[in-house]
Scaffold this motif. Sequence first.
Motif, PDB file in Angstrom:
ATOM      1  N   ASN A   1       5.495   6.630   3.905  1.00  0.00           N
ATOM      2  CA  ASN A   1       5.901   5.239   4.124  1.00  0.00           C
ATOM      3  C   ASN A   1       6.425   4.553   2.869  1.00  0.00           C
ATOM      4  O   ASN A   1       6.992   3.473   2.954  1.00  0.00           O
TER       5      ASN A   1
ATOM      6  N   ARG B   1      -7.328  -6.981  -4.832  1.00  0.00           N
ATOM      7  CA  ARG B   1      -6.901  -6.535  -3.497  1.00  0.00           C
ATOM      8  C   ARG B   1      -5.809  -5.473  -3.599  1.00  0.00           C
ATOM      9  O   ARG B   1      -5.834  -4.473  -2.879  1.00  0.00           O
TER      10      ARG B   1
ATOM     11  N   VAL C   1      -6.178  -1.741  -2.151  1.00  0.00           N
ATOM     12  CA  VAL C   1      -5.193  -1.148  -1.241  1.00  0.00           C
ATOM     13  C   VAL C   1      -4.606   0.113  -1.865  1.00  0.00           C
ATOM     14  O   VAL C   1      -4.377   1.114  -1.182  1.00  0.00           O
TER      15      VAL C   1
ATOM     16  N   GLY D   1      -6.595   3.184  -1.347  1.00  0.00           N
ATOM     17  CA  GLY D   1      -6.585   3.710   0.022  1.00  0.00           C
ATOM     18  C   GLY D   1      -5.491   4.746   0.188  1.00  0.00           C
ATOM     19  O   GLY D   1      -4.951   5.292  -0.781  1.00  0.00           O
ATOM     20  N   GLU D   2      -5.111   4.984   1.432  1.00  0.00           N
ATOM     21  CA  GLU D   2      -4.124   6.027   1.689  1.00  0.00           C
ATOM     22  C   GLU D   2      -2.686   5.580   1.456  1.00  0.00           C
ATOM     23  O   GLU D   2      -1.781   6.384   1.481  1.00  0.00           O
TER      24      GLU D   2
ATOM     25  N   THR E   1      -0.559   3.144   3.050  1.00  0.00           N
ATOM     26  CA  THR E   1       0.283   2.473   4.038  1.00  0.00           C
ATOM     27  C   THR E   1       0.324   0.964   3.825  1.00  0.00           C
ATOM     28  O   THR E   1       1.395   0.357   3.873  1.00  0.00           O
ATOM     29  N   LYS E   2      -0.819   0.347   3.570  1.00  0.00           N
ATOM     30  CA  LYS E   2      -0.878  -1.103   3.391  1.00  0.00           C
ATOM     31  C   LYS E   2      -0.167  -1.551   2.109  1.00  0.00           C
ATOM     32  O   LYS E   2       0.193  -2.715   1.977  1.00  0.00           O
ATOM     33  N   LEU E   3       0.029  -0.644   1.199  1.00  0.00           N
ATOM     34  CA  LEU E   3       0.698  -0.962  -0.058  1.00  0.00           C
ATOM     35  C   LEU E   3       2.148  -1.389   0.178  1.00  0.00           C
ATOM     36  O   LEU E   3       2.695  -2.189  -0.575  1.00  0.00           O
TER      37      LEU E   3
ATOM     38  N   ALA F   1       3.350  -3.357   2.441  1.00  0.00           N
ATOM     39  CA  ALA F   1       3.421  -4.804   2.680  1.00  0.00           C
ATOM     40  C   ALA F   1       3.324  -5.580   1.373  1.00  0.00           C
ATOM     41  O   ALA F   1       4.078  -6.535   1.153  1.00  0.00           O
ATOM     42  N   HIS F   2       2.423  -5.177   0.506  1.00  0.00           N
ATOM     43  CA  HIS F   2       2.279  -5.860  -0.787  1.00  0.00           C
ATOM     44  C   HIS F   2       3.544  -5.692  -1.628  1.00  0.00           C
ATOM     45  O   HIS F   2       4.013  -6.644  -2.254  1.00  0.00           O
TER      46      HIS F   2
END
Length: 142
Positions: free
Chosen positions: A40, A91, A95, A98-99, A101-103, A105-106
């Motif tokens: 991603n 935060r 993130v 983690g794996e 994916t949420k990065l 968005a940031h």
Amino acid sequence: YCDWSSDVCSSDLHLRYLMILHRVYSALESALDAHSTHPNLCGIYNPALLARKGALESDCVFYTGCREWRGSGVWREWEEEPREVREYVERVREVGEGEGTKLLAHAYVRYRTFLFSLSRVREGLMRTQWETSRVVSRLRER
């Protein structure tokens, strides 16, 4: 001092803003580096184009006049970064651990905000140039 209506800020306030951005981009770019091959993220990962940390460090050196700007007076006066900045950096690091994916968005929000601010700077420079040329024209008319 900061006058938001005319985009005028004191150099100390601007330096503090650069220091905040340095903390944010340091955390973000470190996390992006760690996840550069994530499916991603690999499509947007382009540090040569998007990396800001180095430029922010150069700006801090310029405004403090000191290569070791973290030891400068403004840095020392700023004993504790604002809570919101600390929480946001925490935060981003969370993130980033983690794996990945949420990065995305940031990264999107941060770089989109950066690109938008560039257009505001460009508009300000163009306005200043236009106003300067008007003044010069009036002076020539005299």
